[in-house]
Enzyme design. Sequence first.
Site, short mmCIF file in Angstrom:
data_model
loop_
_atom_site.label_atom_id
_atom_site.label_comp_id
_atom_site.label_asym_id
_atom_site.label_seq_id
_atom_site.Cartn_x
_atom_site.Cartn_y
_atom_site.Cartn_z
N CYS A 157 0.76 -1.30 -0.14
CA CYS A 157 -0.01 0.07 -0.02
C CYS A 157 0.70 1.16 -0.04
O CYS A 157 0.42 2.31 -0.77
CB CYS A 157 -0.92 -0.12 1.30
SG CYS A 157 -0.43 0.02 2.71
N HIS A 177 -1.55 1.79 7.44
CA HIS A 177 -2.02 1.58 6.01
C HIS A 177 -1.93 2.97 5.22
O HIS A 177 -1.96 4.10 6.09
CB HIS A 177 -3.57 1.16 6.21
CG HIS A 177 -3.88 0.94 4.80
ND1 HIS A 177 -3.44 -0.01 3.86
CD2 HIS A 177 -5.27 1.57 4.16
CE1 HIS A 177 -4.14 0.07 2.69
NE2 HIS A 177 -5.25 0.90 3.04
#
Length: 912
Positions: A313, A853
Amino acid sequence: MTIPNSTDFILDNGVCDFPTTPEEEKRIVSELTTESEDSLKEGNLYFVISKRWYTSWQKYVEQSTNECPSGEPSEAPRPGPIENNDIIESTSDTSDPQLRRLLVEDEDYVLVPEEVWKRLLEWYSGGPPIPRKLICQGFYSRSFSVEVYPLCLMLIDGRDESSTAIRLGKQASIKELYEKVCAMTGVPQEKALIYDYFDKKKNLLLDSSSDKSLEESSLQMDQDILLEVNESSSSQYAMSSAGNELALVPLEPSRSCITIAGGPALSNGHSTTSKFSLFPRITSEDDGWDSVSILGKGERGGLAGLSNLGNTCFMNSALQCLAHTPPIVEYFLQDYSDDINRDNPLGMCGELAIAFGDLLKKLWSSGRNAVAPRSFKTKLARFAPQFSGYNQHDSQELLAFLLDGLHEDLNKVKRKPYIELKDFENRPDDEVAEELWNYHKARNDSVIVNVCQGQYKSTLVCPVCGKISITFDPFMYLSIPLPSTLTRPMTVTVFYCDGSRLPMPYTVTVPKHGSCRDLITALGTTCCLTDDESLLLAEIYDHKIFRYFENPLESLNVIKDDERIVAYRFNQMQKGSGKAKLEILHGGQERAVVDSVRGRDVKLFGTPFVTYVDTEPLSGTDIDSVIAGFLSPLHRVHASSKIHNGSENGHLPEAAADETSGSLSSPDTEIDEASDRELSFRIFLTDEGVLNFKPLQSESSVKSGNVTRVLVEWNEGEHEKYDSSYLSDLPEVHKTSFSAKKTRQEAISLFSCLEAFLAEEPLGPDDMWFCPGCKEHRQANKKLDLWKLPDILVFHLKRFTYSRYLKNKIDTFVNFPIHDLDLSKYVKNENGQSYLYELYAISNHYGGLGGGHYTAYAKLIDDNKWYHFDDSHVSSVNESEIKNSAAYVLFYRRVRSETETQSAEMSSTDMD
């Protein structure tokens, strides 16, 4: 190095017990490790060992080899057999144990060379063994690493749809993959066809004779491969499910001339609103494309997500921001093959630029279908091994590497000219800056430099001779600190050693990475320290002096927020030469000192006093008088008449003491001596550990060493006479308020971050400047100024802080403008240009350091709409929602005035 034969020392439990000391075991392992590190070569074996077991072995071998006085064995026992079951999958085959996923080196496991493993196995037995190979990675600087997690591929047998896990090193060849698959399935190699079956699609037929590695073939962890049996000879081409050929073509950018979807018409006359094939032939072999993608009427480019290939990510976030940077997209969607510099020793042979260009073409031509950036990740791992594998990384670090790598791959300067710099002494800044910028452009000319690079002015001033050094340097992005990371509040309690005032806590603001000298200076200013006074810093722990901070250059990073720090205030007469420290501890609140067993149950309380005394022997009366002076500000105005009327010199008579404490009256003669009524306090001489006590009398002689420690015993009389709460309520250095942490009041502006970046500050002790005037390294003062700003301006908010003891993420909300970011007042170059910017992309980071994230916000300029890119998921978002405390990297584009735009167009026309 001679080691006894292992068979001579086998015990009943099967563990080899060598007649070696822990110290010898440690020496043998250390020597074997050193030998292994001196002879690194690809293919060497390392073994994975559970950190839990290895830690128990380390404790055993690192303990003192001396036995306890009683002859009892040491506290750390010899560990049992090696136990690796806590780090392997419970369902894995015992003959081929598989590591649990997402283990972290030095937290869950350690790696030891093969010879070390053999020796540990001889001594302790156990297991199971988990061997791993040493591989060599990197393009320029080859680096060794242990492949802890080999590539795991899921083999789908096309005959019965069964699946089997295949494990091979990522540097194994396609030929080796065929050999292993055929051996497992019994299929003759000449009849086997193995396809890259990523995302359940036939992407490419793997060549059975190829020496290309699995990594170079873009095969990812846990992806599928498909086995088919063909009675005829294998084809040179793979057939997609649509029947189209996917040719194995050389790595080259396509020469199609196209622009962003929705932009100007194509050079072949086709309108962007008509149905057309963007790329007649795809030049990459992967990413799940089984046919040429077509954008239909009404579809928008730039709305494709990026598949997460396993903790990627961070990469997807940075790529989406660049994929929505207009001048970069326009460049890579055209034919840029003539700009590729394959011979640049600082570049990647053009391969990184080609892989990035191919990826951008797919993102802008696949509608809303997610793209798997497998080929790009493969190239990234080759040229930047730090980003290989499946661990989480930093999107800004990737961005920095990518911008620099793309520039070098696209640098139009094939042979960099040698330029001899002129003397810039006493010349105007604008003249010097322009000259240095032209020098830089003569050696660096690429789309990245043209749109992303600016220039700042750096001024260094010598604090000794005043020598000024000015340089003008290029920058690709600005890493700006959050003001809260530059300074820190610290609360320190000041004790007055002359007994003139009550202890007083002061909260001061000091540099985050400052020194004890900074703290003392700030405290001195706040508490009005005079010229003939000084402060001694100390940490208090468990009501004792834990350590002194006497080195003024010691870093404040060693002081944590939950510690308690005091400063003892002295005048020069008190702290003069020929003096030694006297520490005065407080105890005996719950139990008399003389009733304790070697001091083990003496209850200490409060904050110790520290002062300086003559090194000549002290009498009990001298110490008594020092204690009385310290306590004088704590004297209660209204003391109990009952206590004082029945006491002698502030102490209870024996009968009263017996009633109140039940412990001070004792027939022991030594205790009677300790109750010397000529002293105001019951005082004991003690040691560093506060374990042994010797009662002091008025005529006792105490020879002071470097530090003399005494304990003053408090009974009910002292507590009635003095208010001990001033000694007990010691505040922490900094009390974090979690409730206030999330409030909007803590928000800071992007401008304050930029101003903190541009503020003058001294260089750190590890970053000294060699002054040409002094001919010495000096801790110079440094000042940065913006001089030339690029069309694309990237701000990196330094949310992650690292120190020797602490890693931290700052979640402070930074209020940044979306429109009309005017930086004109910060640019020192007076060229009359406006520097107005608008935001078009953000790389976000959610969560903490351990995992977290990354996502991205990006704006489609033509639509004037914002979108949220969360790996493969893309959704629209309101502009009002994009501001939050997760913003990590901000991307701005310059908005030129009409005059500047016309001037730029005329300049471009003149160059043509």
